[in-house]
Design an enzyme around this catalytic site. Structure first.
Site, PDB file in Angstrom:
ATOM      1  CG  HIS A 360      -2.018  -0.956   1.190  1.00 39.99           C
ATOM      2  ND1 HIS A 360      -3.231  -0.724   0.579  1.00 39.99           N
ATOM      3  CD2 HIS A 360      -2.080  -2.211   1.673  1.00 39.99           C
ATOM      4  CE1 HIS A 360      -4.003  -1.795   0.717  1.00 39.99           C
ATOM      5  NE2 HIS A 360      -3.308  -2.711   1.372  1.00 39.99           N
ATOM      6  CE  LYS A 541      -6.108  13.720   0.339  1.00 37.03           C
ATOM      7  NZ  LYS A 541      -6.316  12.492  -0.424  1.00 37.03           N
ATOM      8  NE  ARG A 542      -3.225   9.755  10.073  1.00 41.93           N
ATOM      9  CZ  ARG A 542      -3.025   8.988  11.132  1.00 41.93           C
ATOM     10  NH1 ARG A 542      -3.980   8.160  11.534  1.00 41.93           N
ATOM     11  NH2 ARG A 542      -1.902   9.044  11.808  1.00 41.93           N
ATOM     12  CE  LYS A 547      -2.189  10.610   3.130  1.00 44.46           C
ATOM     13  NZ  LYS A 547      -2.820   9.792   2.082  1.00 44.46           N
ATOM     14  CB  THR A 649     -10.013   5.043  -1.284  1.00 47.76           C
ATOM     15  OG1 THR A 649      -9.518   5.410   0.002  1.00 47.76           O
ATOM     16  CG2 THR A 649      -9.338   3.763  -1.742  1.00 47.76           C
ATOM     17  CE  LYS A 653     -13.794   6.178   0.644  1.00 45.66           C
ATOM     18  NZ  LYS A 653     -12.935   6.253   1.832  1.00 45.66           N
TER      19      LYS A 653
HETATM   20  C1  6GP Z   1      -2.739   3.808   1.899  1.00 46.24           C
HETATM   21  C2  6GP Z   1      -2.179   4.596   0.733  1.00 46.24           C
HETATM   22  O1  6GP Z   1      -1.436   5.698   1.217  1.00 46.24           O
HETATM   23  C3  6GP Z   1      -3.321   5.080  -0.140  1.00 46.24           C
HETATM   24  O2  6GP Z   1      -2.824   5.722  -1.279  1.00 46.24           O
HETATM   25  C4  6GP Z   1      -4.191   3.899  -0.558  1.00 46.24           C
HETATM   26  O3  6GP Z   1      -5.330   4.348  -1.229  1.00 46.24           O
HETATM   27  C5  6GP Z   1      -4.629   3.113   0.666  1.00 46.24           C
HETATM   28  O4  6GP Z   1      -3.492   2.703   1.424  1.00 46.24           O
HETATM   29  C6  6GP Z   1      -5.393   1.857   0.303  1.00 46.24           C
HETATM   30  O5  6GP Z   1      -4.666   1.091  -0.615  1.00 46.24           O
HETATM   31  N1  6GP Z   1      -1.674   3.293   2.754  1.00 46.24           N
HETATM   32  C7  6GP Z   1      -1.840   3.235   4.076  1.00 46.24           C
HETATM   33  O6  6GP Z   1      -2.849   3.650   4.631  1.00 46.24           O
HETATM   34  C8  6GP Z   1      -0.760   2.611   4.845  1.00 46.24           C
HETATM   35  O7  6GP Z   1      -0.773   2.598   6.050  1.00 46.24           O
HETATM   36  C9  6GP Z   1       1.164   1.253   4.882  1.00 46.24           C
HETATM   37  O8  6GP Z   1       0.223   2.008   4.174  1.00 46.24           O
END
Ligand code: 6GP
Length: 804
Positions: A360, A541-542, A547, A649, A653
């Site tokens: 991810h 988002k975080r 970001k 994601t 949305k």
């Molecule tokens: C996140 C990614 O930053 C995001 O781009 C992606 O949409 C989401 O995963 C689902 O695939 N990654 C995380 O939240 C994370 O903790 C280790 O990665």
């Protein structure tokens, strides 16, 4: 595709549900209606709805056994579920009945739904994706179990103290969690530490020094119309012995409680701060705890069906959600060798045919590494097996010096997961390509068949049907039935209606209603008043440097300066909304939060900004807040440094709910552009390749500051304390970084971002045109349903055929 005929959900009317609620209140909650609180009524409705989930749940389980379905096991440290009640009501088609039943008891339905605490068992995208996947696996009929940890405290609650982030523990389990079934009979001992002595053949005898119990709690996850229902099984850590009697009798109550303190610490909190050695060790123990319990459960189920351990891969596919459960490789080998007598090579072949791994993020700091000391101390048998997997891989690939799992005193969990997996996937096309070119370049060359792409998606049940009642009605009327919620490709039929003025008007009226509701909520809950006719420009988002919330804040300040400098200039009236939490130990992210809040305070206090620009940063962003903000958005900010956001994601949305995107060519933004058409999205900034080139050519952010007076002015203002009551020191770390390093190239992209925002202003000035684009965005979103994603995993990763 179904059109409702075979739904297994029991149909029940408002009167029957009213009676069921009264019964639950009395006999499950033990309350008299006279004294029942709002929460009691919510629990009563939850129990009544849960009762309706049970039959379809059993039916799905029986069918999975009868049809000998291969099962999918989704192992994830995080499930960012949010609230469950309304989701279940929507999936089961019970909304009208529920509203009627609740009203008959004299209770306000919206307040009741709102009373449910969010299950915040996750940090961000990865955890929310897992929650969307649960919903989709149940909707398309993949026989699946989610496995995770039943954290007593989920993601911390954020508050602002004079604009600084403060953290408080979250306590969702303070109230009874009415969805779950406690399975006290399902508990596995999980060991840590201790000694290993040689056993027979490849086997060994591990005698752990500490043991805790993993106890199961099950939550049923009903899919659309109850056609299929899966289980989310969360593990709670419990002591093998509650307490020690001898110290207790001596009066040493603390010592007596020690065993339960050790055990319960493991499932106490989501993501302990891992900057200390103790924190690191706890995190590793959490990972092993839930992975080992899940694998024990999977093998037990497999054996209970009369099957041999060596046939596991034919009957089960295990998905590792990032590297957090990557210890599954060595653990499965350990179980097969030490407990079931397979030899090492055979065991590894079974494990690597069963496991799959999703990556991810490419951010190096997020790719887990554990020191061999810690691993050897906490999991001595696993350390041996990891060494052996490493040696075998090096021998087989004849590359003893290139990729090593154990390297420089560390175990590289990404490489371990890759090597232990049948398939490895990225989460957007761009991310998957970058995986092949960067982090996994060498492994990809050795195993070119392993990496596949599965672009993320989001569940349209929660993120459209559930959170946007106006759009739901419009879509259902336009598309002829509610089935679009389980077959989002149907939404493409909106595209021609983008040319229809009457349709556009209705579409726009829904957006306006949602914005009004959002503005009322902002006023009520957060004390900010905003103009609902202005453009709602939202970044949620975080908080992370990549970001680039900082770039958004700088642009906001530059826009403020521009309006001040020329009050007659035409800019679209905007409400900038930020939402998100920073990791408690991430100082720079916390400073960025304070900067946003300082800029917000300055702008909101300036009477000249009235009706032109306002900034809101509601505290404690979570899933439920997203459900309010997303349907109200006009503009979606997806502005990460290209190459850094694996997918995103939130971007999907927003577009689904008719927001236009301003974004970089990063993550799934690339695919969103392809789906909605270049002319309906505001792309700006450098591409991933350009970002790399800029860096390679000796990036000097100062030269970009010098080249754009708008940026220079804002940076100077921050340095002079303009937004912070004259305190020029406060944001020094931010401005020094901007002028000096600026790793995420905020300065390099600022000009292009600012200019693109002015093109957004021009588009806003033509409302008909804007709405046309908004309709086309929604119409293009079929492909971003997580149902599509799950069908992709089913076909290309798991080898299963969905039942629905
Ligand atoms: C996140 C990614 O930053 C995001 O781009 C992606 O949409 C989401 O995963 C689902 O695939 N990654 C995380 O939240 C994370 O903790 C280790 O990665």
């Amino acid at each position: 595709m179904h059109d409702g005929a075979t739904d297994t959900a029991k149909q029940i009317d408002g009167e029957a549900l009213r009676v069921a609620m009264a019964h639950s209140l009395r006999y499950a909650i033990g309350k008299d209606p006279v004294t029942a609180t709002l929460s009691d009524w919510r629990l009563a409705l939850t129990r009544a709805v849960r009762d309706l989930v049970v039959d379809p749940w059993f039916a799905a389980t029986r069918r999975a056994y009868a049809e000998k379905r291969k099962r999918v096991y989704y192992l994830s440290m995080e499930f960012l579920i949010g609230r469950l009640l309304e989701d279940a009501i929507h999936n089961l088609g019970l909304e009208a009945a529920a509203r009627e039943a609740v009203a008959a008891h004299g209770v306000d339905y919206a307040a009741l739904v709102d009373d449910e605490p969010d299950a915040a068992l996750g940090n961000g995208g990865l955890g929310r994706l897992a929650a969307c996947f649960l919903d989709s696996m149940s909707t398309v009929g993949v026989a699946a179990h989610g496995y995770g940890i039943r954290y007593e405290h989920g993601l911390f609650r954020q508050r602002f103290d004079q604009g600084w982030q403060g953290e408080e523990p979250e306590d969702w389990l303070r109230q009874r969690h009415a969805w779950e079934f406690e399975r006290s009979e399902v508990a596995y001992p999980i060991g840590f530490g201790g000694e290993v002595s040689p056993g027979e053949g490849d086997g060994a005898l591990w005698t752990p020094s500490d043991t805790v119990l993993a106890a199961a709690y099950d939550t049923p996850i009903p899919g659309w119309r109850g056609r299929w229902t899966n289980t989310l099984r969360l593990w709670d850590a419990q002591p093998v012995r509650e307490f020690d009697l001898e110290p207790f009798n001596r009066g040493d109550y603390m010592a007596a409680a020690a065993p339960s303190v050790f055990a319960e610490t493991i499932s106490r909190v989501l993501y302990p701060d891992d900057t200390t050695p103790q924190g690191k060790e706890l995190r590793l123990k959490q990972e092993y705890f839930f992975t080992a319990a899940s694998l024990a459960d999977i093998l037990r189920r497999h054996r209970a069906m009369g099957l041999e351990p060596r046939s596991l891969a034919a009957h089960a596919a295990i998905q590792l959600n990032d590297t957090h459960p990557a210890i599954a490789g060595p653990e499965l080998v350990r179980l097969l060798v030490d407990d079931h007598g397979l030899d090492f090579d055979e065991a590894f072949d079974v494990a690597s045919a069963t496991l799959n791994y999703t990556n991810h993020t490419l951010m190096p700091e997020a790719l887990e590494r554990w020191s061999t000391d810690l691993m050897g101390h906490a999991l001595p048998r696993h350390m041996q097996i990891i060494e052996r997997i490493d040696t075998r891989h090096a021998r087989e690939t004849k590359r003893p010096d290139s990729v090593r799992i154990v390297d420089n005193g560390e175990v590289r969990m990404g490489d371990l997961a890759f090597i232990s997996a049948h398939r490895v996937n990225g989460v957007s096309a761009l991310h998957t390509d970058l995986m092949k070119q960067t982090v996994f370049a060498e492994l990809h060359a050795l195993h070119p068949e392993k990496i596949v792409n599965q672009t993320n998606g989001v569940t349209p049940r929660r993120w459209l049907y559930g959170c946007n009642a106006g759009m739901r009605r419009l879509l259902t009327e336009t598309l002829g039935s509610e089935e679009w919620a389980a077959d989002l490709d149907r939404i493409a039929a909106l595209a021609p209606l983008a040319e229809d003025a009457a349709f556009r008007e209705r579409f726009q009226a829904i957006k306006t209603d949602n914005k009004r509701a959002c503005a009322a909520w902002l006023e009520r809950e957060h004390g900010v008043s905003v103009d609902p006719t202005a453009m709602f420009d939202i970044q949620i988002k975080r908080i992370h440097e990549y970001k680039r919330q900082l770039m958004n804040a700088l642009e906001t300040a530059a826009l403020y300066n521009a309006i001040k400098a020329d009050p007659s200039a035409e800019f679209a009236p905007r409400v900038k909304i930020f939402g998100g939490k920073a990791a408690p130990g991430y100082a720079m992210a916390k400073l960025i939060i304070k900067l946003i809040n300082d800029i917000a305070a300055t702008i909101n206090a300036d009477p000249a900004m009235k009706g032109r620009l306002a900034v809101a940063y509601p505290a404690n962003y979570n899933v439920s807040m997203a459900e309010i903000l997303i349907p109200a958005a006009d503009l979606s900010e997806q502005i990460s440094t290209a190459g850094k956001e694996a997918s995103g994601t939130g971007n999907m949305k927003f577009a689904m709910n008719g927001a236009l995107t301003v974004g970089t060519l990063d993550g799934a933004n690339v695919e969103i552009r392809d789906a909605v058409g270049e002319e309906n999205i505001f792309i700006f900034g450098q591409t991933a390749a350009e970002v790399l080139a800029t860096r390679a050519n000796g990036y000097a952010p100062q030269s970009f500051i010098d080249a754009d007076p708008r940026l220079a002015q804002v940076v100077e203002q921050i340095e002079a304390g303009f937004f912070s009551g004259g305190d020029g020191e406060r944001f020094r770390a931010v401005t020094e970084n901007l002028r000096g390093h600026d790793w995420f190239q905020v300065c390099a992209d600022f000009t292009s971002y600012y200019d693109r925002q002015r093109v957004v202003d021009d588009a806003w000035a033509k409302p008909e045109e804007w709405t046309r684009k908004a309709v086309l965005n929604a119409a293009g979103m079929g492909v971003f349903s997580s149902d599509r994603t799950i069908r992709g995993y089913a076909a290309e990763v798991w080898g299963v055929t969905p039942a629905c």
